[in-house]
Design a protein around this motif. Sequence first.
Motif, PDB file in Angstrom:
ATOM      1  N   VAL A   6       0.865  -1.178   0.000  1.00  0.00           N
ATOM      2  CA  VAL A   6       0.000   0.000   0.000  1.00  0.00           C
ATOM      3  C   VAL A   6       0.902   1.230   0.000  1.00  0.00           C
ATOM      4  O   VAL A   6       1.686   1.436   0.931  1.00  0.00           O
ATOM      5  CB  VAL A   6      -0.938   0.021   1.222  1.00  0.00           C
ATOM      6  CG1 VAL A   6      -1.781   1.296   1.217  1.00  0.00           C
ATOM      7  CG2 VAL A   6      -1.841  -1.203   1.220  1.00  0.00           C
ATOM      8  N   TYR A  35       1.798  -8.175   3.775  1.00  0.00           N
ATOM      9  CA  TYR A  35       1.664  -6.833   3.226  1.00  0.00           C
ATOM     10  C   TYR A  35       2.736  -5.912   3.786  1.00  0.00           C
ATOM     11  O   TYR A  35       3.421  -6.224   4.766  1.00  0.00           O
ATOM     12  CB  TYR A  35       0.278  -6.261   3.522  1.00  0.00           C
ATOM     13  CG  TYR A  35       0.030  -5.921   4.978  1.00  0.00           C
ATOM     14  CD1 TYR A  35      -0.607  -6.821   5.832  1.00  0.00           C
ATOM     15  CD2 TYR A  35       0.415  -4.689   5.504  1.00  0.00           C
ATOM     16  CE1 TYR A  35      -0.835  -6.509   7.156  1.00  0.00           C
ATOM     17  CE2 TYR A  35       0.187  -4.360   6.833  1.00  0.00           C
ATOM     18  CZ  TYR A  35      -0.444  -5.280   7.663  1.00  0.00           C
ATOM     19  OH  TYR A  35      -0.672  -4.964   8.976  1.00  0.00           O
ATOM     20  N   VAL A  37       3.239  -1.339   4.068  1.00  0.00           N
ATOM     21  CA  VAL A  37       2.701  -0.004   3.821  1.00  0.00           C
ATOM     22  C   VAL A  37       3.874   0.923   3.571  1.00  0.00           C
ATOM     23  O   VAL A  37       4.734   1.092   4.442  1.00  0.00           O
ATOM     24  CB  VAL A  37       1.858   0.501   5.011  1.00  0.00           C
ATOM     25  CG1 VAL A  37       1.360   1.919   4.747  1.00  0.00           C
ATOM     26  CG2 VAL A  37       0.681  -0.437   5.264  1.00  0.00           C
ATOM     27  N   VAL A  90      -1.444  -1.014  -4.085  1.00  0.00           N
ATOM     28  CA  VAL A  90      -2.558  -0.077  -3.974  1.00  0.00           C
ATOM     29  C   VAL A  90      -1.999   1.304  -3.682  1.00  0.00           C
ATOM     30  O   VAL A  90      -1.146   1.464  -2.796  1.00  0.00           O
ATOM     31  CB  VAL A  90      -3.527  -0.493  -2.850  1.00  0.00           C
ATOM     32  CG1 VAL A  90      -4.581   0.602  -2.625  1.00  0.00           C
ATOM     33  CG2 VAL A  90      -4.199  -1.809  -3.186  1.00  0.00           C
ATOM     34  N   PRO A 100     -10.012   3.162   3.007  1.00  0.00           N
ATOM     35  CA  PRO A 100      -9.143   1.967   3.000  1.00  0.00           C
ATOM     36  C   PRO A 100      -9.940   0.665   3.012  1.00  0.00           C
ATOM     37  O   PRO A 100      -9.432  -0.372   2.573  1.00  0.00           O
ATOM     38  CB  PRO A 100      -8.321   2.125   4.289  1.00  0.00           C
ATOM     39  CG  PRO A 100      -8.410   3.569   4.647  1.00  0.00           C
ATOM     40  CD  PRO A 100      -9.747   4.028   4.160  1.00  0.00           C
ATOM     41  N   ILE A 103     -10.001  -1.672  -0.057  1.00  0.00           N
ATOM     42  CA  ILE A 103      -8.830  -2.392  -0.546  1.00  0.00           C
ATOM     43  C   ILE A 103      -9.108  -3.890  -0.649  1.00  0.00           C
ATOM     44  O   ILE A 103      -8.715  -4.549  -1.620  1.00  0.00           O
ATOM     45  CB  ILE A 103      -7.617  -2.122   0.368  1.00  0.00           C
ATOM     46  CG1 ILE A 103      -7.208  -0.644   0.260  1.00  0.00           C
ATOM     47  CG2 ILE A 103      -6.445  -3.032  -0.002  1.00  0.00           C
ATOM     48  CD1 ILE A 103      -6.075  -0.254   1.182  1.00  0.00           C
TER      49      ILE A 103
END
Length: 337
Positions: A6, A35, A37, A90, A100, A103
């Motif tokens: 992200v 994931y 960020v 994203v 958010p 997503i």
Amino acid sequence: MLILSVVTPMYNEREAVDHFVARLRPVLDGLDVTYEVVAVDDGSRDATVARLMELRDGWPALRVVKLRRNVGHQPALAAGLRAAHGEYVVSIDADLQDPPEMIGEMLAKARAEDLDVVYGVRDDRSADTAFKRGTAGAYYWLMRRLLGPWVSGQAGDFRLMSRAVVDTLNDLPEQQPVYRLVVPSLGFPAGEVGYTRAQRVAGTTKYPLTRMVKLSVDSVTGFSAAPLRVATWLGLVTFLLCLGLMVSGMVAWASGVVVPGWTSLYIVMLLLGAVQLICLGLLGEYVGRIYAATQRRPRFLVAFDTDTDTDTGTGDRTVLPVEPHENVRPSPASTLR
């Protein structure tokens, strides 16, 4: 393998950072995928970076990429795309106008329908001011008229992209990319999810009128030669007007009518000068883009990236991927390094 990245550009977002993280983290934790960020600080003058570093202590999945100076939203987004390692990426702003919570739906749609791009489309913009809605509507109307119907009417920079799309974007040589036009122009399989646009959670807008105008100029000059055609038509119309004035002057001379002509001459000279300056200005926009491209200066310089051992980097540097631990979802007790 890291599934999701992200990317969020930030500029003077200290007031919004805590709200953004409080809503984003539960969403990502609930997806049951690995994931990261990537928060890209675009040369903020407030305490945005300091707060991000504090939050990172309790959330190792948060990466901080600090740029050396403010370069603008699109170059900062480019820095985030270049730094991201995920199979899907994203892009979302930190002001929470784009939710958010969408997503997960974007990721599920991309996987289920084998899509490379999923756009967040703003079905309801009632939270925006009338001026914002009007200027945005005019922008997308103009882009669709100049470029074609493949430009989405209400899709901004909230989107999900596959690794193939991100790699293609990173390889593009453009110095001033406008991703809301570049991405659909590539022709990858795409879908849409609709949402209601919310009000900014905190702080002030980072897209005042001056930046909106610059975005429009970059969009038009980067994707269309229409302004040059306008200059050509202006020149043709002015030439025909001058021919008409010449004929009327000859008729007046043949009729023996003598009229002081300073007013008409003054108006014609102003008209010719204005058209010439407009044409030169339009040509200058394109020449300026060519000049910037030949210089090949980096679009951004990275001061540091908390996920790498290198403290500097440029917009043209290749970032080697860092593999996460397999099948481990990021949490305060685990990292993606």
